[in-house]
Design a protein around this motif. Structure first.
Motif, PDB file in Angstrom:
ATOM      1  N   VAL A  96       0.836  -1.205   0.000  1.00 58.02           N
ATOM      2  CA  VAL A  96       0.000   0.000   0.000  1.00 58.02           C
ATOM      3  C   VAL A  96       0.869   1.252   0.000  1.00 58.02           C
ATOM      4  CG1 VAL A  96      -1.714   1.324   1.281  1.00 58.02           C
ATOM      5  CG2 VAL A  96      -1.922  -1.164   1.147  1.00 58.02           C
ATOM      6  N   ASP A  97       1.899   1.247   0.876  1.00 48.72           N
ATOM      7  CA  ASP A  97       2.774   2.425   0.957  1.00 48.72           C
ATOM      8  C   ASP A  97       3.548   2.628  -0.351  1.00 48.72           C
ATOM      9  OD1 ASP A  97       1.912   2.771   3.519  1.00 48.72           O
ATOM     10  OD2 ASP A  97       3.659   1.828   4.468  1.00 48.72           O
ATOM     11  N   ALA A  98       3.999   1.541  -0.991  1.00 44.41           N
ATOM     12  CA  ALA A  98       4.738   1.664  -2.253  1.00 44.41           C
ATOM     13  C   ALA A  98       3.832   2.215  -3.349  1.00 44.41           C
ATOM     14  CB  ALA A  98       5.303   0.303  -2.654  1.00 44.41           C
ATOM     15  N   ALA A  99       2.582   1.758  -3.394  1.00 47.00           N
ATOM     16  CA  ALA A  99       1.640   2.246  -4.412  1.00 47.00           C
ATOM     17  C   ALA A  99       1.350   3.729  -4.204  1.00 47.00           C
ATOM     18  CB  ALA A  99       0.354   1.433  -4.357  1.00 47.00           C
ATOM     19  N   ARG A 100       1.176   4.146  -2.948  1.00 50.57           N
ATOM     20  CA  ARG A 100       0.919   5.562  -2.676  1.00 50.57           C
ATOM     21  C   ARG A 100       2.136   6.416  -3.053  1.00 50.57           C
ATOM     22  NH1 ARG A 100      -1.975   4.766   3.258  1.00 50.57           N
ATOM     23  NH2 ARG A 100      -4.081   4.322   2.455  1.00 50.57           N
ATOM     24  N   ALA A 101       3.309   5.904  -2.769  1.00 55.10           N
ATOM     25  CA  ALA A 101       4.519   6.672  -3.084  1.00 55.10           C
ATOM     26  C   ALA A 101       4.681   6.881  -4.587  1.00 55.10           C
ATOM     27  CB  ALA A 101       5.744   5.952  -2.515  1.00 55.10           C
ATOM     28  N   GLU A 102       4.302   5.912  -5.392  1.00 55.28           N
ATOM     29  CA  GLU A 102       4.446   6.012  -6.850  1.00 55.28           C
ATOM     30  C   GLU A 102       3.179   6.528  -7.536  1.00 55.28           C
ATOM     31  OE1 GLU A 102       7.155   5.591  -8.577  1.00 55.28           O
ATOM     32  OE2 GLU A 102       8.351   5.012  -6.840  1.00 55.28           O
ATOM     33  N   GLY A 103       2.121   6.743  -6.776  1.00 52.79           N
ATOM     34  CA  GLY A 103       0.870   7.225  -7.368  1.00 52.79           C
ATOM     35  C   GLY A 103       0.162   6.181  -8.197  1.00 52.79           C
ATOM     36  N   LEU A 104       0.365   4.895  -7.908  1.00 58.57           N
ATOM     37  CA  LEU A 104      -0.269   3.818  -8.656  1.00 58.57           C
ATOM     38  C   LEU A 104      -1.580   3.421  -7.971  1.00 58.57           C
ATOM     39  CD1 LEU A 104      -0.112   1.642 -10.920  1.00 58.57           C
ATOM     40  CD2 LEU A 104       0.989   0.143  -9.220  1.00 58.57           C
ATOM     41  N   PRO A 105      -2.702   3.512  -8.674  1.00 56.05           N
ATOM     42  CA  PRO A 105      -3.972   3.090  -8.078  1.00 56.05           C
ATOM     43  C   PRO A 105      -3.902   1.616  -7.659  1.00 56.05           C
ATOM     44  CG  PRO A 105      -4.381   4.402 -10.023  1.00 56.05           C
ATOM     45  CD  PRO A 105      -2.903   4.116  -9.996  1.00 56.05           C
ATOM     46  N   LEU A 106      -4.304   1.348  -6.422  1.00 54.89           N
ATOM     47  CA  LEU A 106      -4.304  -0.010  -5.865  1.00 54.89           C
ATOM     48  C   LEU A 106      -5.736  -0.354  -5.458  1.00 54.89           C
ATOM     49  CD1 LEU A 106      -2.811  -2.530  -4.860  1.00 54.89           C
ATOM     50  CD2 LEU A 106      -2.380  -1.303  -2.687  1.00 54.89           C
ATOM     51  N   LEU A 107      -6.280  -1.414  -6.087  1.00 56.28           N
ATOM     52  CA  LEU A 107      -7.660  -1.814  -5.833  1.00 56.28           C
ATOM     53  C   LEU A 107      -7.671  -3.129  -5.060  1.00 56.28           C
ATOM     54  CD1 LEU A 107      -9.209  -1.132  -9.385  1.00 56.28           C
ATOM     55  CD2 LEU A 107      -8.872   0.470  -7.480  1.00 56.28           C
ATOM     56  N   GLU A 108      -8.488  -3.162  -3.998  1.00 55.09           N
ATOM     57  CA  GLU A 108      -8.672  -4.399  -3.229  1.00 55.09           C
ATOM     58  C   GLU A 108      -9.794  -5.204  -3.876  1.00 55.09           C
ATOM     59  OE1 GLU A 108     -10.657  -5.420   0.986  1.00 55.09           O
ATOM     60  OE2 GLU A 108      -8.845  -4.140   1.128  1.00 55.09           O
ATOM     61  N   VAL A 109      -9.481  -6.455  -4.219  1.00 51.69           N
ATOM     62  CA  VAL A 109     -10.451  -7.343  -4.869  1.00 51.69           C
ATOM     63  C   VAL A 109     -10.924  -8.359  -3.827  1.00 51.69           C
ATOM     64  CG1 VAL A 109     -10.878  -8.956  -6.758  1.00 51.69           C
ATOM     65  CG2 VAL A 109      -9.220  -7.081  -7.048  1.00 51.69           C
ATOM     66  N   PRO A 110     -12.218  -8.357  -3.471  1.00 50.93           N
ATOM     67  CA  PRO A 110     -12.687  -9.309  -2.458  1.00 50.93           C
ATOM     68  C   PRO A 110     -12.604 -10.743  -2.971  1.00 50.93           C
ATOM     69  CG  PRO A 110     -14.534  -8.145  -3.447  1.00 50.93           C
ATOM     70  CD  PRO A 110     -13.290  -7.485  -3.967  1.00 50.93           C
ATOM     71  N   ARG A 111     -12.531 -11.690  -2.048  1.00 47.09           N
ATOM     72  CA  ARG A 111     -12.344 -13.090  -2.418  1.00 47.09           C
ATOM     73  C   ARG A 111     -13.483 -13.576  -3.310  1.00 47.09           C
ATOM     74  NH1 ARG A 111      -9.417 -17.439  -0.528  1.00 47.09           N
ATOM     75  NH2 ARG A 111     -10.353 -19.481  -0.895  1.00 47.09           N
ATOM     76  N   ARG A 112     -14.688 -13.087  -3.105  1.00 45.76           N
ATOM     77  CA  ARG A 112     -15.832 -13.580  -3.876  1.00 45.76           C
ATOM     78  C   ARG A 112     -15.879 -13.012  -5.310  1.00 45.76           C
ATOM     79  NH1 ARG A 112     -17.806  -9.906  -0.163  1.00 45.76           N
ATOM     80  NH2 ARG A 112     -18.882  -8.074  -1.021  1.00 45.76           N
ATOM     81  N   THR A 113     -14.968 -12.084  -5.642  1.00 43.88           N
ATOM     82  CA  THR A 113     -14.932 -11.517  -7.002  1.00 43.88           C
ATOM     83  C   THR A 113     -13.789 -12.172  -7.777  1.00 43.88           C
ATOM     84  OG1 THR A 113     -15.792  -9.391  -6.251  1.00 43.88           O
ATOM     85  CG2 THR A 113     -14.684  -9.440  -8.391  1.00 43.88           C
ATOM     86  N   PRO A 114     -14.082 -13.073  -8.692  1.00 44.86           N
ATOM     87  CA  PRO A 114     -13.002 -13.704  -9.479  1.00 44.86           C
ATOM     88  C   PRO A 114     -12.375 -12.719 -10.461  1.00 44.86           C
ATOM     89  CG  PRO A 114     -15.133 -14.396 -10.313  1.00 44.86           C
ATOM     90  CD  PRO A 114     -15.418 -13.572  -9.069  1.00 44.86           C
ATOM     91  N   PHE A 115     -11.094 -12.956 -10.754  1.00 43.60           N
ATOM     92  CA  PHE A 115     -10.412 -12.107 -11.731  1.00 43.60           C
ATOM     93  C   PHE A 115     -11.132 -12.144 -13.075  1.00 43.60           C
ATOM     94  CE2 PHE A 115      -5.940 -12.363  -9.611  1.00 43.60           C
ATOM     95  CZ  PHE A 115      -6.389 -11.492  -8.632  1.00 43.60           C
ATOM     96  N   LEU A 116     -11.724 -13.289 -13.392  1.00 45.73           N
ATOM     97  CA  LEU A 116     -12.414 -13.428 -14.670  1.00 45.73           C
ATOM     98  C   LEU A 116     -13.563 -12.438 -14.785  1.00 45.73           C
ATOM     99  CD1 LEU A 116     -12.706 -14.956 -17.327  1.00 45.73           C
ATOM    100  CD2 LEU A 116     -14.174 -16.612 -16.138  1.00 45.73           C
ATOM    101  N   ALA A 117     -14.238 -12.159 -13.669  1.00 46.08           N
ATOM    102  CA  ALA A 117     -15.342 -11.199 -13.697  1.00 46.08           C
ATOM    103  C   ALA A 117     -14.833  -9.802 -14.041  1.00 46.08           C
ATOM    104  CB  ALA A 117     -16.062 -11.187 -12.344  1.00 46.08           C
ATOM    105  N   ILE A 118     -13.650  -9.459 -13.492  1.00 44.76           N
ATOM    106  CA  ILE A 118     -13.075  -8.143 -13.812  1.00 44.76           C
ATOM    107  C   ILE A 118     -12.675  -8.089 -15.289  1.00 44.76           C
ATOM    108  CG2 ILE A 118     -11.193  -6.551 -13.294  1.00 44.76           C
ATOM    109  CD1 ILE A 118     -11.131  -7.724 -10.474  1.00 44.76           C
ATOM    110  N   SER A 119     -12.047  -9.162 -15.794  1.00 41.40           N
ATOM    111  CA  SER A 119     -11.644  -9.207 -17.203  1.00 41.40           C
ATOM    112  C   SER A 119     -12.862  -9.082 -18.110  1.00 41.40           C
ATOM    113  CB  SER A 119     -10.892 -10.508 -17.497  1.00 41.40           C
ATOM    114  OG  SER A 119      -9.701 -10.574 -16.758  1.00 41.40           O
TER     115      SER A 119
END
Length: 518
Positions: A96-119
């Protein structure tokens, strides 16, 4: 518009939570890609949302996470999705701290949300955006076609400028601005003429992207026409790069303007055939018939003084003649004049208004070529007649041909008949055939003088320069007038010609001028 991180966060079925980079969620997402590699950068193209579970990462190592995030940002990754409840119950603070330092958006994906659904969500949004772009493109094509048919090129440019939220300009074959939309773009378009000229030097179709004047905008230039020489050019100026829908609109405009250009070429060829018939009638001394055939097409040209231009190009140098014809026609079109241009093999005949823009443009074009030409470059030679009317068209044509002949002998690009008449005929004697004639005519006199038996050549020159006045010529020579009379009789005897014949005197005088070394 394409999907963004914000649109994914607001997707009710995905339940994503933003943990870093809240101010950069409006970035477009080109694709969603899952990778557990410790270094996925070699497989990234930029614009991706990377999805991970940190299977092969020590996500609690702050230095490793700083290096990992820094490489992702350098590769153009726009966001990082971290699945919780798989290898880590929560996103480690180091990541989290590394993402904030570089300005990279970091999204938390809950366990019930499969990566396939995001794709799938990203893929569906991209497909929907492409469908909207294609639909908008077809709508733009219909609108552009309607404007082209009803309002002509001006209406088409106005519709195109509205579609791309910018401006558009049409240039003719010479690189001059024909029309712009909106009107305020005229001055901006005119400043791009050098870029259009460079584009015209390339075989069609050709295109280039240039910065607008003072970097005001981004401008795309496209040549128009199907032949080797572009017939026109289109400029499209926008504040940013074109999107898919705008690209469809530009391509549709190029196709429609090309069709218009080719149709104009066919009409132009028909006009040239009529023009050739009108010219033949004028040269045959039938101005009334020429007016009847010309009608409204060339009729106005025959009611005022005009000039005739005869241009010749070397074998295979049709481009030089074509360029001259384009210069004359473009200048005439811009000034509202009528011009008649008739190709005749390796020659071109142009009939244009005296004192008009077409004649001036041809002279300027010839002057530019004169300044840039090489010593042995003879691909274009031009003769210009004096002003004339329909009755004297044949005389004007002969004048232009005479001027053309003089231009070729002198190694010039352009000679005007009026300048020939205002100058001296003596430079015309600098011709091998004239010198050969003069040497032959005077040879016997020179051979006589070489024996030391008199000075017949000098005496003949003095006598002719004094118009046959014996006393004046004798005084110039410093001899008695009887001596001079004797010498002139010897000239007549040697040449077998009478000096009382004006033609003989003229030929002798010109021969002396042609062979003089003074």
């Amino acid at each position: 518009m394409p999907p963004t991180l914000a649109s994914l966060v607001h997707h009710s079925a995905l339940k994503l939570t933003v943990r870093a980079g809240e101010d950069r969620l409006d970035v477009p997402v080109r694709w969603a890609h899952a990778s557990e590699l410790a270094d996925p950068v070699p497989y990234m193209e930029g614009g991706e949302l990377l999805l991970i579970t940190a299977l092969k990462l020590d996500a609690e190592d702050r230095e490793a996470m700083r290096r990992y995030v820094r490489r992702l940002v350098g590769a153009g990754v726009v966001g990082l999705g971290f699945a919780v409840g798989v290898h880590y119950e929560d996103i480690p603070d180091a990541l989290v701290d590394a993402a904030r330092a570089e300005g990279l958006p970091l999204l938390e994906v809950p366990r019930r949300t499969p990566f396939l659904a995001i794709s799938k969500a990203v893929s569906a949004a991209i497909a929907a955006d492409q469908y909207r772009a294609v639909t908008a493109g077809f709508a733009a094509q219909r609108e552009l076609t309607k404007q082209a048919l009803t309002e002509g090129p001006e209406g088409l440019l106005a519709a195109l400028a509205a579609q791309v939220d910018g401006w558009a300009a049409l240039y003719d074959a010479s690189g001059a601005v024909v029309a712009t939309a909106p009107e305020w773009a005229g001055r901006r378009a005119a400043r791009l003429t050098p870029d259009v000229t460079r584009l015209r030097e390339r075989s069609a179709p050709a295109s280039s992207v240039v910065a607008g004047p003072e970097n005001e905008d981004r401008v795309e230039l496209h040549s128009l026409g199907t032949g080797r020489r572009p017939r026109a050019a289109l400029a499209v100026g926008t504040a940013a790069a074109l999107g898919t829908a705008e690209r469809y609109a530009v391509h549709s405009a190029i196709a429609l303007l090309t069709l218009t250009t080719e149709r104009s070429r066919s009409l132009h060829a028909a006009e040239q055939r009529i023009g050739a018939a009108v010219l033949r009638m004028l040269l045959a001394g039938e101005p009334d018939h020429a007016r009847a055939v010309a009608g409204d097409l060339y009729g106005g040209l025959l009611d005022a003084p005009f000039r005739i231009i005869v241009a010749a190009g070397g074998e295979g140098n049709g481009d030089a003649l074509g360029a001259l014809a384009e210069v004359a026609e473009s200048a005439a079109a811009r000034s509202g004049e009528v011009v008649l241009a008739v190709p005749e093999g390796n020659r071109l005949v142009i009939l244009a208004c005296d004192g008009g823009a077409a004649v001036a443009a041809c002279c300027d074009h010839a002057a530019a070529r004169e300044a840039a030409r090489k010593a042995d470059d003879d691909e274009l030679v031009v003769g210009l007649s004096a002003p004339a009317g329909p009755i004297a068209a044949s005389t004007a044509y002969k004048q232009a041909e005479q001027a053309l002949s003089v231009a070729r002998r002198r190694g010039r690009v352009l000679v005007e008949h009026e300048h020939m008449a205002a100058g001296s005929v003596l430079p015309l004697l600098a011709d091998d055939a004239v010198r050969a004639f003069a040497d032959g005519l005077l040879r016997a006199l020179r051979e006589h003088d070489a024996t030391g038996r008199g000075d017949l050549v000098a005496s003949l020159r003095a006598w002719l320069s004094r118009h046959g006045q014996w006393d004046a010529a004798a005084a110039d020579l410093g001899v008695h007038r009887h001596t001079l009379r004797y010498r002139m009789r010897r000239v007549e005897e040697i040449l077998g010609r009478s000096l009382d014949d004006p033609d003989t005197r003229m030929e002798l005088w010109l021969s002396l001028k042609a062979t003089t070394t003074d």
